[in-house]
Design a protein around this motif. Structure first.
Motif, PDB file in Angstrom:
ATOM      1  N   GLY A  82       0.798  -1.219   0.000  1.00 29.19           N
ATOM      2  CA  GLY A  82       0.000   0.000   0.000  1.00 29.19           C
ATOM      3  C   GLY A  82       0.829   1.267   0.000  1.00 29.19           C
ATOM      4  N   GLN A  83       2.075   1.175  -0.495  1.00 28.35           N
ATOM      5  CA  GLN A  83       2.960   2.343  -0.548  1.00 28.35           C
ATOM      6  C   GLN A  83       3.496   2.548  -1.976  1.00 28.35           C
ATOM      7  OE1 GLN A  83       5.806   1.117   2.509  1.00 28.35           O
ATOM      8  NE2 GLN A  83       4.832   2.513   3.957  1.00 28.35           N
ATOM      9  N   PRO A  84       2.596   2.696  -2.934  1.00 32.29           N
ATOM     10  CA  PRO A  84       3.053   2.817  -4.324  1.00 32.29           C
ATOM     11  C   PRO A  84       3.855   4.087  -4.586  1.00 32.29           C
ATOM     12  CG  PRO A  84       0.726   3.314  -4.175  1.00 32.29           C
ATOM     13  CD  PRO A  84       1.129   2.791  -2.839  1.00 32.29           C
ATOM     14  N   LEU A  85       3.513   5.178  -3.889  1.00 36.49           N
ATOM     15  CA  LEU A  85       4.230   6.428  -4.139  1.00 36.49           C
ATOM     16  C   LEU A  85       5.691   6.334  -3.727  1.00 36.49           C
ATOM     17  CD1 LEU A  85       1.765   9.303  -3.169  1.00 36.49           C
ATOM     18  CD2 LEU A  85       2.704   8.773  -5.427  1.00 36.49           C
ATOM     19  N   GLN A  86       5.961   5.697  -2.592  1.00 39.38           N
ATOM     20  CA  GLN A  86       7.344   5.549  -2.145  1.00 39.38           C
ATOM     21  C   GLN A  86       8.138   4.690  -3.132  1.00 39.38           C
ATOM     22  OE1 GLN A  86       4.609   5.465  -0.356  1.00 39.38           O
ATOM     23  NE2 GLN A  86       4.966   5.888   1.830  1.00 39.38           N
ATOM     24  N   ALA A  87       7.503   3.613  -3.611  1.00 36.08           N
ATOM     25  CA  ALA A  87       8.172   2.739  -4.574  1.00 36.08           C
ATOM     26  C   ALA A  87       8.426   3.478  -5.881  1.00 36.08           C
ATOM     27  CB  ALA A  87       7.328   1.487  -4.814  1.00 36.08           C
ATOM     28  N   ALA A  88       7.397   4.199  -6.359  1.00 32.44           N
ATOM     29  CA  ALA A  88       7.554   4.950  -7.604  1.00 32.44           C
ATOM     30  C   ALA A  88       8.650   6.002  -7.462  1.00 32.44           C
ATOM     31  CB  ALA A  88       6.237   5.603  -7.991  1.00 32.44           C
ATOM     32  N   ARG A  89       8.712   6.621  -6.297  1.00 26.26           N
ATOM     33  CA  ARG A  89       9.742   7.632  -6.055  1.00 26.26           C
ATOM     34  C   ARG A  89      11.140   7.028  -6.222  1.00 26.26           C
ATOM     35  NH1 ARG A  89      12.353   8.825  -1.147  1.00 26.26           N
ATOM     36  NH2 ARG A  89      13.302  10.915  -1.057  1.00 26.26           N
ATOM     37  N   ASP A  90      11.357   5.839  -5.661  1.00 24.44           N
ATOM     38  CA  ASP A  90      12.664   5.197  -5.774  1.00 24.44           C
ATOM     39  C   ASP A  90      12.986   4.822  -7.217  1.00 24.44           C
ATOM     40  OD1 ASP A  90      13.086   5.418  -3.066  1.00 24.44           O
ATOM     41  OD2 ASP A  90      12.547   3.345  -2.601  1.00 24.44           O
ATOM     42  N   VAL A  91      12.001   4.280  -7.915  1.00 17.96           N
ATOM     43  CA  VAL A  91      12.229   3.843  -9.300  1.00 17.96           C
ATOM     44  C   VAL A  91      12.437   5.042 -10.218  1.00 17.96           C
ATOM     45  CG1 VAL A  91      11.179   2.665 -11.283  1.00 17.96           C
ATOM     46  CG2 VAL A  91      11.034   1.646  -8.990  1.00 17.96           C
ATOM     47  N   ARG A  92      11.672   6.096 -10.019  1.00 19.41           N
ATOM     48  CA  ARG A  92      11.834   7.298 -10.841  1.00 19.41           C
ATOM     49  C   ARG A  92      13.219   7.904 -10.647  1.00 19.41           C
ATOM     50  NH1 ARG A  92       7.140   9.827 -12.667  1.00 19.41           N
ATOM     51  NH2 ARG A  92       7.847  11.929 -12.215  1.00 19.41           N
ATOM     52  N   HIS A  93      13.700   7.874  -9.419  1.00 19.08           N
ATOM     53  CA  HIS A  93      15.016   8.462  -9.176  1.00 19.08           C
ATOM     54  C   HIS A  93      16.127   7.578  -9.760  1.00 19.08           C
ATOM     55  CE1 HIS A  93      17.790  11.281  -7.411  1.00 19.08           C
ATOM     56  NE2 HIS A  93      18.501  10.268  -6.938  1.00 19.08           N
ATOM     57  N   LEU A  94      15.968   6.274  -9.663  1.00 16.80           N
ATOM     58  CA  LEU A  94      16.945   5.381 -10.277  1.00 16.80           C
ATOM     59  C   LEU A  94      16.973   5.593 -11.789  1.00 16.80           C
ATOM     60  CD1 LEU A  94      18.977   3.105  -9.861  1.00 16.80           C
ATOM     61  CD2 LEU A  94      17.070   1.473  -9.995  1.00 16.80           C
ATOM     62  N   ALA A  95      15.792   5.770 -12.382  1.00 18.73           N
ATOM     63  CA  ALA A  95      15.725   6.067 -13.816  1.00 18.73           C
ATOM     64  C   ALA A  95      16.436   7.378 -14.129  1.00 18.73           C
ATOM     65  CB  ALA A  95      14.263   6.134 -14.265  1.00 18.73           C
ATOM     66  N   TRP A  96      16.279   8.371 -13.240  1.00 23.81           N
ATOM     67  CA  TRP A  96      16.943   9.656 -13.470  1.00 23.81           C
ATOM     68  C   TRP A  96      18.464   9.502 -13.465  1.00 23.81           C
ATOM     69  CZ3 TRP A  96      15.695  14.225 -15.341  1.00 23.81           C
ATOM     70  CH2 TRP A  96      16.581  15.280 -15.180  1.00 23.81           C
ATOM     71  N   LEU A  97      18.982   8.734 -12.528  1.00 21.28           N
ATOM     72  CA  LEU A  97      20.433   8.537 -12.481  1.00 21.28           C
ATOM     73  C   LEU A  97      20.934   7.847 -13.737  1.00 21.28           C
ATOM     74  CD1 LEU A  97      20.907   7.503  -8.741  1.00 21.28           C
ATOM     75  CD2 LEU A  97      21.480   9.702  -9.796  1.00 21.28           C
ATOM     76  N   MET A  98      20.182   6.879 -14.243  1.00 18.98           N
ATOM     77  CA  MET A  98      20.560   6.232 -15.500  1.00 18.98           C
ATOM     78  C   MET A  98      20.516   7.233 -16.648  1.00 18.98           C
ATOM     79  SD  MET A  98      18.481   2.705 -14.772  1.00 18.98           S
ATOM     80  CE  MET A  98      18.621   2.017 -16.425  1.00 18.98           C
TER      81      MET A  98
END
Length: 359
Positions: free
Chosen positions: A160-176
């Motif tokens: 039930g924490q999709p925003l936290q997960a999306a935040r991590d994935v979006r930032h990892l995508a940004w670093l790439m």
């Protein structure tokens, strides 16, 4: 002399039209390229607050490196436990699977929020050989980061924490993306697609969750690949200048400069006279627009040239046909570069396809 003149005429007839065609296509599409950069740059992903810093010292030590050049260290937080299957099926199937991810430790993703770019040429376990041959330079295994992104999104949805997960994935995508390599940026797009799949699978997603749409990801891919051609030394100089300045340059400029610097350096022994203005403008822009990672500068100053490649590489002067090597380079340099440049430069077909859908 007669043979040389005939050969020169042949080179002109066979290859100069392709350079002319390339220049015309770039000129005809630069306005659309700039317009699309503006549309892409409006996406919220490009405007999230981030902390300045290089994630390279962490990520370069944690990841594996491609082609078996270095396996992932056994103590890396990115090691996937052996009992977990590799997520090779479509993410939509994973969302309904019974794969257990609750025991995974995602704290390493949280650490990465302290950084906003990723230098893949500095602080690496595999320092690139010099002169720097970009084609064979070791690159991180971005695939492992995609697998972890699937795990992270799945865990976020289940807890039930999709925003936290999306935040991590979006930032990892940004670093790439901010490796400032076209390869890294394209792989970043695959993470953004995963995020959108997770969003689409959520019955009532939080209103503040705004993933990048699949259409935007396609736009980003078309712009990244096309940007290489727009920054080519063979592009009309005003077109190259405009493409590197218009819209939101953060979208493509540094990645395009890196690819352009690598190829311009490689071709310099043959092309520096015929494309002198293109070299001058490229150097001016490299100086005017410093990028956060070392890629552009290193490729421009220390990249390999066609003369320096070892025999057997298939890309050096020593691998040219013997009859060609015996000719006067002063006579054929310009024409030889006119053969290589259009063939080695990615086409702008994806951009043209985009234009057909958005006339």
């Amino acid at each position: 002399m007669t043979a040389s003149l005939l050969l020169e005429a042949l080179f002109r007839r066979e290859n100069e039209p392709s350079v002319t065609t390339m220049r015309r296509e770039l000129t005809d599409n630069v306005e659309f390229f700039c317009e699309q950069q503006g549309l892409l740059a409006a996406d919220p992903w490009f405007h999230e607050l981030r902390t300045w810093g290089d994630a390279g010292p962490l990520l370069n030590a944690w990841v594996g490196w491609e082609q078996g050049q270095r396996e992932m260290p056994k103590d890396s937080p990115l090691v996937i436990p052996a009992h977990l299957p590799q997520p090779r099926v479509a993410f939509q199937d994973w969302l309904t699977s019974s794969v257990e991810v609750s025991s995974l430790d995602f704290r390493w993703m949280e650490q990465l929020h302290a950084y906003d770019h990723w230098d893949v040429l500095k602080n690496t376990p595999l320092p690139p050989r010099e002169p720097l041959d970009w084609i064979v330079t070791p690159m991180p295994d971005f695939g492992s980061l995609r697998r972890w992104s699937q795990f992270r999104l799945l865990h976020g949805l289940r807890t039930g924490q999709p925003l936290q997960a999306a935040r991590d994935v979006r930032h990892l995508a940004w670093l790439m993306f901010r490796t400032d390599t076209v390869r890294g940026a394209l792989d970043a797009g695959s993470l953004l697609r995963l995020e959108h799949e997770a969003f689409a699978a959520t019955k009532e997603p939080p209103p503040e969750w705004k993933p990048m749409s699949p259409e935007q990801v396609k736009r980003m891919e078309a712009l990244l690949i096309s940007s290489i051609a727009f920054s080519s030394i063979a592009a009309p100089v005003e077109v190259a200048r405009k493409a590197r300045r218009c819209g939101e340059p953060v979208v493509t400029r540094c990645a395009a400069l890196g690819e352009a610097a690598s190829f311009a350096r490689y071709m310099k022994p043959l092309a520096q006279d015929a494309y002198a203005e293109g070299y001058t403008v490229l150097e001016e822009d490299i100086e005017a627009f410093p990028c956060p990672v070392s890629t552009v500068r290193m490729l421009w100053e220390r990249g390999v040239t066609i003369e320096e490649l070892e025999p057997g590489s298939g890309r050096g002067i020593s691998d040219l046909p013997s009859w060609m090597r015996k000719l006067s380079w002063g006579l054929v340099d310009a024409h030889l570069s006119s053969i290589v440049i259009p063939r080695a430069t990615p086409s702008i077909r994806k951009l043209e396809d985009l234009r057909k859908k958005h006339p």
